[in-house]
Design a protein around this motif. Structure first.
Motif, PDB file in Angstrom:
ATOM      1  N   TYR A  80       0.835  -1.207   0.000  1.00  0.00           N
ATOM      2  CA  TYR A  80       0.000   0.000   0.000  1.00  0.00           C
ATOM      3  C   TYR A  80       0.867   1.252   0.000  1.00  0.00           C
ATOM      4  O   TYR A  80       0.537   2.250  -0.672  1.00  0.00           O
ATOM      5  CB  TYR A  80      -0.938  -0.011   1.205  1.00  0.00           C
ATOM      6  N   HIS A  86       1.886   1.879  -3.433  1.00  0.00           N
ATOM      7  CA  HIS A  86       0.838   1.797  -4.449  1.00  0.00           C
ATOM      8  C   HIS A  86       0.784   3.060  -5.299  1.00  0.00           C
ATOM      9  O   HIS A  86       0.836   4.180  -4.768  1.00  0.00           O
ATOM     10  CB  HIS A  86      -0.528   1.572  -3.786  1.00  0.00           C
ATOM     11  N   ASN A 122      -4.819  -1.595  -9.433  1.00  0.00           N
ATOM     12  CA  ASN A 122      -5.256  -0.197  -9.312  1.00  0.00           C
ATOM     13  C   ASN A 122      -6.747  -0.033  -9.585  1.00  0.00           C
ATOM     14  O   ASN A 122      -7.263   1.078  -9.647  1.00  0.00           O
ATOM     15  CB  ASN A 122      -4.422   0.741 -10.186  1.00  0.00           C
TER      16      ASN A 122
END
Length: 517
Positions: free
Chosen positions: A198, A201, A426
């Motif tokens: 994360y 990301h 995504n």
């Protein structure tokens, strides 16, 4: 209709009472409520009980102990003699293990490529990664820092963010673990890998990571293990070192404030569809999931892969009994072996926890017409389309291979999707027949209804209705094209229904392995 059939195959049984999915199936599916005495199969069979929509009706005599087929595949075994017209469900159908022919690579085929690759409007990061959203994240290392992380995020109201129109919001990423666990071993490794996924990301322009200070998941160990580096756009804070809750909040707010002008500088621009990676989920499934929404999503996935994109199928317990359909598409024995090994791991895992792979489906799944994990799995794999299986990866591992990839995760949707997003998804595409309400920040989540009744009952939650495949004769290919076009629009910034409702701040659920101490 085999769940691995061509994406162009049409379910052309509009207004009929039942749906036959494969020629030699032992059952048909009720397309509407059927009362006792309803004639089906051209009037040759009469329903002996009332059959709810999405449930199964026997079309021939089935002996006790005999396998029962749907999709042309075994979905369970009869626990008693079953007569034509009988309702086939949990009272007379049971899960049993049986040998599957893995036929590794037998269905591998050359990948069709789009003649004119599509594009979408994405955010391109400095290192070349491409995002579909532009958030700043506030991530807790442990449950004990969850409240502080939320307080930092809540400071940035819509009014305070108005000066930064290119920033989609500040997202708190909190969870209920991070301590009461071994500081070494598989459990902490998975948690750190998930948090780091994360933190890296592409949909996060910047991240603040907040720890307590005395937890098992120590900040310095996290950064060292995952090779994270303190910077303006990745700021670690520890409550006990900062001097308590209020001072950490102030430091976190200042860190986010410093990131906002940088994040706001980026603007969307045209990029190839090859930068889209979609995590595939199905939750609150019903008897129509494997007939409508899952095959339609599979058709959209085939289109995405043909344009160079990536799709991640997961939920290992929900491919159980259908894994042989995936090994046939594996590009190498090594890829197939990784999938088979994970199947065996799950068998052993459930056994040592005194469970069964058939603990899934859930009560809601069963109410919707699904009886065994075998039946659920055969419908679930359809959402991955028909392209070659390129790789199999562990939970929350980075997905670096284009095309169709499998990630080992539990079947519980929040845990599974968390792993997919940590691996780089995504976007999420989520099919549901019972009505799952789900968001997955920082990745937008598109929800596909398997039936029109659900779509009309929950219009603010469902993005696409796939029920018209059965009710209006819309082809799976047409619906797949509709889903693909919505994927491009959402990737370009169109808000999904869950985003419009503000859902997605509380769905970060890392897979917790090992004893809670």
């Amino acid at each position: 209709m085999n769940p691995q059939a061509s994406s162009g195959q049409r379910v052309n049984l509009v207004r009929q009472a039942t749906l036959r999915l494969a020629p030699h199936d032992d059952v048909v599916i009720a397309a509407r409520p059927l009362s006792v005495g309803t004639a089906i199969e051209g009037g040759t069979i009469t329903c002996r009980q009332a059959i709810p929509p999405g449930h199964k009706v026997a079309t021939q005599s089935i002996a006790q102990g005999a396998p029962v087929k749907r999709y042309g595949q075994i979905i369970g075994f009869a626990t008693q003699p079953i007569a034509p017209g009988d309702h086939v469900h949990t009272h007379n159908l049971v899960f049993n293990t049986f040998e599957r022919d893995y036929a590794v690579g037998s269905d591998v085929k050359p990948q069709a490529l789009a003649e004119h690759p599509a594009s979408f409007m994405g955010y391109v990061r400095a290192d070349g990664r491409v995002a579909t959203r532009n958030y700043i994240g506030v991530i807790a290392t442990v449950n004990c820092s969850a409240s502080v992380s939320k307080y930092v995020s809540q400071h940035f109201t819509a009014e305070r963010l108005a000066a930064y129109p290119n920033v989609d919001g500040i997202v708190p990423i909190t969870h209920s673990t991070g301590c009461g666990m071994d500081s070494n071993g598989e459990g902490i490794d998975v948690l750190r890998r998930t948090i780091a996924g994360y933190a890296r990301h592409p949909n996060f322009a910047g991240v603040v990571i907040i720890g307590l200070g005395c937890e098992a998941n120590q900040m310095d160990a996290l950064f060292a293990a995952e090779q994270l580096t303190d910077s303006t756009l990745l700021k670690p804070l520890v409550v006990q070192s900062e001097g308590g809750t209020r001072k950490t909040m102030e430091a976190g707010i200042a860190a986010v404030q410093a990131m906002l002008p940088i994040a706001n500088e980026i603007q969307r621009r045209p990029v190839p569809v090859s930068h889209i990676t979609i995590g595939l989920q199905c939750g609150g499934s019903d008897g129509y999931s494997g007939i409508t929404a899952n095959p339609a999503l599979g058709a959209a996935c085939d289109l995405l892969v043909s344009h160079g994109g990536t799709v991640i199928l997961s939920e290992t317990p929900e491919i159980y009994g259908a894994e042989h359909l995936l090994t046939r598409r594996a590009v190498s024995p090594a890829v197939a072996d990784k999938l088979i090994e994970r199947i065996h791991w799950w068998e052993a895992y459930t056994e040592r926890n005194r469970g069964s792979m058939d603990n899934n489906p859930s009560p809601g799944n069963k109410a919707g017409g699904l009886t065994t994990i075998l039946e659920k799995s055969l419908g679930a794999v359809a959402k991955a389309g028909t392209t070659n299986l390129m790789d199999v990866v562990d939970y929350a591992m980075p997905v670096n291979t284009k095309g169709f990839v499998f990630m080992d995760t539990p079947g519980y949707d929040p845990v599974s999707a968390t792993g997919q997003v940590a691996g780089g998804a995504n976007m999420i595409c989520f099919t549901t027949g019972r009505g799952s309400v789900y968001g997955c920040k920082p990745a937008p989540s598109i929800k596909l209804a398997t039936n029109s009744l659900l779509f009309s009952r929950m219009p603010e939650d469902m993005d696409i209705n796939c029920g018209d495949i059965v009710e209006e004769g819309v082809s799976v290919a047409q619906k797949g094209q509709e889903i693909f076009e919505l994927i491009l629009r959402v990737a370009s910034g169109e808000a999904t229904k869950s985003e419009a409702l503000g859902i997605g701040n509380d769905e970060f659920v890392p897979w917790q392995l090992g004893a809670v101490m």
